[in-house]
Design a protein around this motif. Structure first.
Motif, PDB file in Angstrom:
ATOM      1  N   LEU A 120      -4.614  63.196 -65.297  1.00 28.16           N
ATOM      2  CA  LEU A 120      -4.997  61.793 -65.105  1.00 28.16           C
ATOM      3  C   LEU A 120      -5.736  61.321 -66.343  1.00 28.16           C
ATOM      4  CD1 LEU A 120      -5.990  61.810 -61.343  1.00 28.16           C
ATOM      5  CD2 LEU A 120      -3.984  60.830 -62.399  1.00 28.16           C
ATOM      6  N   LEU A 169      -8.041  50.173 -66.277  1.00 29.83           N
ATOM      7  CA  LEU A 169      -9.464  50.332 -66.594  1.00 29.83           C
ATOM      8  C   LEU A 169      -9.869  51.793 -66.454  1.00 29.83           C
ATOM      9  CD1 LEU A 169     -10.778  47.182 -64.678  1.00 29.83           C
ATOM     10  CD2 LEU A 169     -10.066  47.363 -67.077  1.00 29.83           C
ATOM     11  N   LYS A 170     -11.121  52.082 -66.839  1.00 31.22           N
ATOM     12  CA  LYS A 170     -11.613  53.455 -66.663  1.00 31.22           C
ATOM     13  C   LYS A 170     -12.334  53.525 -65.321  1.00 31.22           C
ATOM     14  CE  LYS A 170     -13.000  55.681 -70.298  1.00 31.22           C
ATOM     15  NZ  LYS A 170     -13.832  56.124 -71.440  1.00 31.22           N
TER      16      LYS A 170
END
Ligand SMILES: C[S@@+](CC[C@H](N)C(=O)[O-])C[C@H]1O[C@@H](n2cnc3c(N)ncnc32)[C@H](O)[C@@H]1O
Length: 190
Positions: A120, A169-170
């Motif tokens: 991921l 996004l993180k």
């Protein structure tokens, strides 16, 4: 079976204080949230899921703890309850569905059985475009607040782990797990 592996770069490898999970226990709060997101549903447990974590903090790294949704008993989804299972496991106590081994990240990846492995990472291929097949074992590797150490990233990339992004996004590690579950639930649980 869905299998998640979290690399917990600073998480404690000996019993720890339950009231300081984010501090002296080395962000054990992240580990606990990931266990909860991996295994628990509202009023249920995901029997088709395993969660693995490799704890790399002091004093005795590495420690690999596995949680098997098919056999854990009397565990609740809240952080404190899960933390207490982890701390007692590190002290040598045994629980159904929870196993402790002295394995580092690479040994853990080699020990887990899976058909296809994914990493991921932001910027990877969109999760929604990945083809998943029913009745296959998938392993998803993710990092904690410090991410995945460079040497592990290299190993994963040279060992055919496809990079998957869950969004632009993180996100928190536990949120990434929820998004993977959600995508697979939509495909296989309707
Ligand atoms: C809080 S993030 C890591 C932050 C860390 N400072 C870094 O830059 O790697 C925790 C983990 O969630 C996963 N992650 C976060 N956002 C993601 C995204 N958009 N797609 C896929 N994985 C993501 C990655 O595995 C990451 O290591």
């Amino acid at each position: 079976v869905r299998k998640f592996l979290l690399i917990a770069n600073k998480a404690a490898t000996a019993p720890f204080k339950l009231n300081d999970l984010a501090g002296s226990a080395g962000r054990m709060d992240i580990v606990c949230r990931c266990v909860s997101s991996s295994l628990f549903l509202s009023h249920g447990i995901r029997k088709d899921t395993e969660f693995h974590v490799v704890l790399l903090g002091p004093p005795n790294p590495p420690k690999h703890i596995s949680f098997y949704g098919s056999s854990v008993r009397r565990m609740g989804p809240d952080e404190r309850n899960i933390a207490s299972f982890i701390s007692k496991t590190l002290s040598g106590k045994k629980f159904p569905g929870v196993e402790l081994r002295d394995e580092g990240v690479l040994e853990t990846i080699e020990a887990i059985e899976y058909d296809e492995g994914f990493l991921l990472e932001m910027g990877g291929k969109d999760l929604r475009e990945i083809e998943f097949l029913p009745n296959r074992d998938y392993l998803f590797v993710l990092g904690d607040h410090l991410g995945i150490p460079e040497e592990i990233l290299k190993y994963l990339k040279t060992n055919e782990f496809g990079e998957i992004s869950v969004g632009p996004l993180k996100y928190f590690s536990s949120h990434c797990i929820v998004m993977v579950h959600n995508e697979m639930d939509r495909r296989f649980c309707s």
